[in-house]
Design an enzyme around this catalytic site. Structure first.
Site, PDB file in Angstrom:
ATOM      1  N   ARG A  98      74.862  13.936  -6.515  1.00  0.00           N
ATOM      2  CA  ARG A  98      75.398  13.088  -7.582  1.00  0.00           C
ATOM      3  C   ARG A  98      74.657  11.758  -7.582  1.00  0.00           C
ATOM      4  O   ARG A  98      74.242  11.252  -6.526  1.00  0.00           O
ATOM      5  CB  ARG A  98      76.884  12.861  -7.310  1.00  0.00           C
ATOM      6  CG  ARG A  98      77.624  12.040  -8.366  1.00  0.00           C
ATOM      7  CD  ARG A  98      77.947  12.866  -9.561  1.00  0.00           C
ATOM      8  NE  ARG A  98      79.044  12.284 -10.350  1.00  0.00           N
ATOM      9  CZ  ARG A  98      79.086  12.317 -11.676  1.00  0.00           C
ATOM     10  NH1 ARG A  98      78.112  12.875 -12.356  1.00  0.00           N
ATOM     11  NH2 ARG A  98      80.115  11.806 -12.317  1.00  0.00           N
ATOM     12  N   THR A 157      76.816  18.825 -19.699  1.00  0.00           N
ATOM     13  CA  THR A 157      76.356  19.229 -18.385  1.00  0.00           C
ATOM     14  C   THR A 157      75.776  20.633 -18.551  1.00  0.00           C
ATOM     15  O   THR A 157      75.869  21.220 -19.614  1.00  0.00           O
ATOM     16  CB  THR A 157      77.572  19.223 -17.430  1.00  0.00           C
ATOM     17  OG1 THR A 157      78.078  17.887 -17.398  1.00  0.00           O
ATOM     18  CG2 THR A 157      77.241  19.678 -16.032  1.00  0.00           C
ATOM     19  N   THR A 164      73.795  17.421 -14.328  1.00  0.00           N
ATOM     20  CA  THR A 164      74.076  16.759 -15.608  1.00  0.00           C
ATOM     21  C   THR A 164      73.281  15.482 -15.782  1.00  0.00           C
ATOM     22  O   THR A 164      72.815  14.875 -14.808  1.00  0.00           O
ATOM     23  CB  THR A 164      75.579  16.439 -15.705  1.00  0.00           C
ATOM     24  OG1 THR A 164      75.893  15.936 -17.001  1.00  0.00           O
ATOM     25  CG2 THR A 164      75.998  15.402 -14.669  1.00  0.00           C
ATOM     26  N   ASP A 185      80.897   6.776 -15.964  1.00  0.00           N
ATOM     27  CA  ASP A 185      81.946   7.599 -15.370  1.00  0.00           C
ATOM     28  C   ASP A 185      82.814   6.825 -14.381  1.00  0.00           C
ATOM     29  O   ASP A 185      83.840   7.329 -13.926  1.00  0.00           O
ATOM     30  CB  ASP A 185      81.330   8.801 -14.641  1.00  0.00           C
ATOM     31  CG  ASP A 185      81.425  10.076 -15.468  1.00  0.00           C
ATOM     32  OD1 ASP A 185      81.886   9.998 -16.615  1.00  0.00           O
ATOM     33  OD2 ASP A 185      81.044  11.134 -14.966  1.00  0.00           O
ATOM     34  N   SER A 201      83.499  13.126 -10.642  1.00  0.00           N
ATOM     35  CA  SER A 201      82.988  14.156 -11.536  1.00  0.00           C
ATOM     36  C   SER A 201      84.036  15.244 -11.714  1.00  0.00           C
ATOM     37  O   SER A 201      84.962  15.374 -10.913  1.00  0.00           O
ATOM     38  CB  SER A 201      81.707  14.763 -10.951  1.00  0.00           C
ATOM     39  OG  SER A 201      81.320  15.932 -11.640  1.00  0.00           O
ATOM     40  N   SER A 202      83.858  16.061 -12.764  1.00  0.00           N
ATOM     41  CA  SER A 202      84.695  17.247 -12.966  1.00  0.00           C
ATOM     42  C   SER A 202      83.923  18.540 -12.755  1.00  0.00           C
ATOM     43  O   SER A 202      84.456  19.622 -13.002  1.00  0.00           O
ATOM     44  CB  SER A 202      85.280  17.239 -14.389  1.00  0.00           C
ATOM     45  OG  SER A 202      86.167  16.162 -14.568  1.00  0.00           O
ATOM     46  N   GLY A 228      81.092  20.816 -19.666  1.00  0.00           N
ATOM     47  CA  GLY A 228      82.248  20.546 -20.502  1.00  0.00           C
ATOM     48  C   GLY A 228      83.059  19.326 -20.144  1.00  0.00           C
ATOM     49  O   GLY A 228      84.222  19.237 -20.531  1.00  0.00           O
ATOM     50  N   GLY A 229      82.509  18.370 -19.367  1.00  0.00           N
ATOM     51  CA  GLY A 229      83.295  17.193 -19.023  1.00  0.00           C
ATOM     52  C   GLY A 229      84.561  17.560 -18.286  1.00  0.00           C
ATOM     53  O   GLY A 229      84.564  18.417 -17.407  1.00  0.00           O
TER      54      GLY A 229
END
Length: 549
Positions: free
Chosen positions: A86, A360, A378, A402, A431-432, A452-453
């Site tokens: 990340r 993403t 992403t 974010d 993050s998701s 898809g967030g």
């Protein structure tokens, strides 16, 4: 049977791998790059790395060098691993960075200012995964991406339309417009997209991946930052390191689950929701039934509420109560609060999530020996900052948005101020992303993930339920109508194909519904009767593709 489902089923059946390795991604050329690596004896990680670099060329909306993500690996021998690459906040980032001088709130900047760019992690993360489990030479894995960038590739209708949609944003930055248009005019389907600067960057990385963080590529990044108000310095790039973490582990109906740990919330939401749903006989209710959709939405509502309260980068929030959140006992307590015939009410006085950012991308790999990789990465929003690094040819992320924007301020306008996810030097934003691998009796039986967030965990959850509870094959598990609940806003997001009778029943239970055209883009591998089935989400992203060894 819907025509869409029938056509997708035919495509899937034509691409089933007969006991061989499978690569599933959002672009055919990238999937083929990974499958070619498998045919040469490469590992699942080798194939994932080759696919990811190829996506940076052929899927610039989300494939990337300038972003970050997570790679979950489950080898047949040895322990599962999780590489967190990340992005990180630069050293000059701070919790109040989005406040104006007078103390009022300034919307996190996207698309036109470099202040929203996090230190990219993709190159270092892919290298770390390869160092641990790769078999083929590093340069071999970048070769397809270099060729695709240098020689170009023919744009599909979908790719051309995606680039054309971004032209107004690209016009704000001359080098980006030059790379992704024909002298300012949109590229058309059938045109060849050549990216020579990107090819040169990839060639440097093939020789020495560290070039991104301390060589020519790093100097190009820093020069752009200094000239245009960016925060990333040479020291920030040199300091970046991916982090090896223990995957989250859970169980569901006799299956072992491996999923993403913080700073991703995907694993927590997925496992917590599955723990709640394990107490219901979903199969008897039926896929898409009012009862199944209601109970799944209520499980997601509660898992997302816990996400909001507790999750962030564990290096800055070391007391995340994961053991409790993922326990069956906690699920029992939450399940007891669910009414089977009526919607719960989310508390708007505490949190409300900002808009989803869908672009993403995810890839799934299973090699012929049963080694599996689930990789999600992403640029944040579609095409990230919508700005390349001049001379380097790759797009930058806009990931710092974010972070929670205003310390201590949470309101119904969408501002969230909880402490675990405030910007601090070196912190990774929450993050998701939700790469997941399912195992039964020591063998991988499913690999799944999606963009898809904040809808990502719900999309992945749907593919798992479709396969495990409802007995669907890979194609059907991917194509089934999707829905999502994230606690706040207090509503169920539903795709248009969800049956009308189910919608009416949900509304009668007190749910508010919001219809969307599509949700996510799952890339799934399912092993049934010893055979791997790959299913790409072809109707939600028509260029998605399965390639077999």
């Amino acid at each position: 049977m819907h025509l869409r489902f029938f056509l997708s089923l035919c495509l899937s059946l034509s691409l089933l791998a007969q006991g061989k390795g499978v690569v599933v991604s959002q672009e055919r050329l990238a999937s083929e790059a990974g499958a070619a690596v498998l045919r040469e004896g490469g590992s699942a990680v080798d194939a994932a790395v080759a696919t990811a670099f190829a996506l940076a060329v052929v899927h610039p909306a989300a494939g990337n060098l300038g972003g970050g993500g997570f790679l979950l690996s489950r080898p047949t021998s040895g322990q599962p691993s999780f590489v967190d690459f990340r992005e990180t906040a630069p050293a000059s980032a701070h919790p109040r960075m989005w406040l104006k001088a007078d103390g009022t709130y300034d919307e996190p900047r996207h698309h036109d200012e470099l202040a929203s760019v996090g230190v990219p992690g993709t190159v270092a993360g892919l290298r770390e995964a390869w160092k641990r489990e790769g078999r083929l030479p590093w340069a071999r894995l970048l070769a397809p991406a270099i060729r695709l960038a240098r020689e170009g590739f023919v744009l599909s209708e979908n790719q051309a339309a995606s680039l054309a949609e971004q032209l107004p944003a690209f016009r704000k930055h001359g080098p980006t417009l030059a790379q992704f248009s024909r002298k300012g005019e949109p590229l058309r389907a059938g045109d060849r997209l050549v990216q020579r600067d990107l090819a040169r960057t990839l060639a440097r990385l093939a020789k020495d991946w560290r070039d991104f963080y301390r060589g020519t590529t790093a100097r190009l990044i820093v020069r752009d930052m200094k000239a245009n108000g960016g925060l990333i310095t040479a020291a920030d790039l040199r300091a970046y390191r991916p982090v090896l973490r223990e995957p989250l582990r859970g169980t569901y109906r006799g299956l072992e689950l491996l999923a993403a740990p913080p700073p991703s919330s995907g694993g927590q939401v997925l496992i917590e929701a599955l723990n709640i749903l394990e107490g219901y006989d979903l199969r008897a209710m039926g896929a898409g039934s009012p009862a199944a959709v209601h109970l799944t939405s209520e499980a997601l509502r509660r898992a997302f509420a816990d996400r909001a309260q507790f999750l962030g980068d564990p290096a800055f929030t070391p007391d995340i109560p994961l053991a409790r959140l993922l326990s069956k006992a906690h699920a029992d307590e939450l399940r007891a609060t669910i009414r089977p015939d009526h919607a719960s009410t989310s508390d708007p006085a505490r949190f409300i999530w900002p808009k989803d950012r869908p672009d993403t991308t995810h890839l799934s790999v299973l090699d012929g020996k049963g080694n599996a990789v689930s990789l999600t990465y992403t640029l944040e929003e579609s095409y990230g900052l919508r700005r390349i690094v001049p001379g380097a040819g790759f797009l930058l992320n806009d990931e710092l948005g974010d972070f929670n924007a205003v310390p201590g301020l949470t309101d119904t306008a969408g501002r969230i101020g909880t402490a675990p996810n405030l910007a601090r030097p070196g912190q990774r934003p929450l993050s998701s992303m939700c790469p997941v691998i399912l195992v039964k009796d020591g063998r991988v039986v499913m690999v799944s993930g999606s963009p898809g967030g904040r809808t990502i965990p719900a999309t992945v959850l749907g593919t798992v339920l479709n396969a495990v509870d409802f007995g669907m094959d890979a194609r059907a598990a991917v194509d089934a109508p999707r829905f999502h609940h994230q606690w706040l806003p207090d509503r169920i997001q539903v795709e248009a194909d969800l049956p009308a009778a189910t919608r009416e029943a949900l509304q009668a239970m007190g749910h508010t519904l919001k219809e969307v055209k599509k949700q996510g883009c799952a890339q799934v591998i399912l092993v049934r009767d010893g055979r791997a089935e790959g299913a790409a989400d072809t109707w939600r992203w028509v260029d998605s593709s399965v390639a077999s060894e």
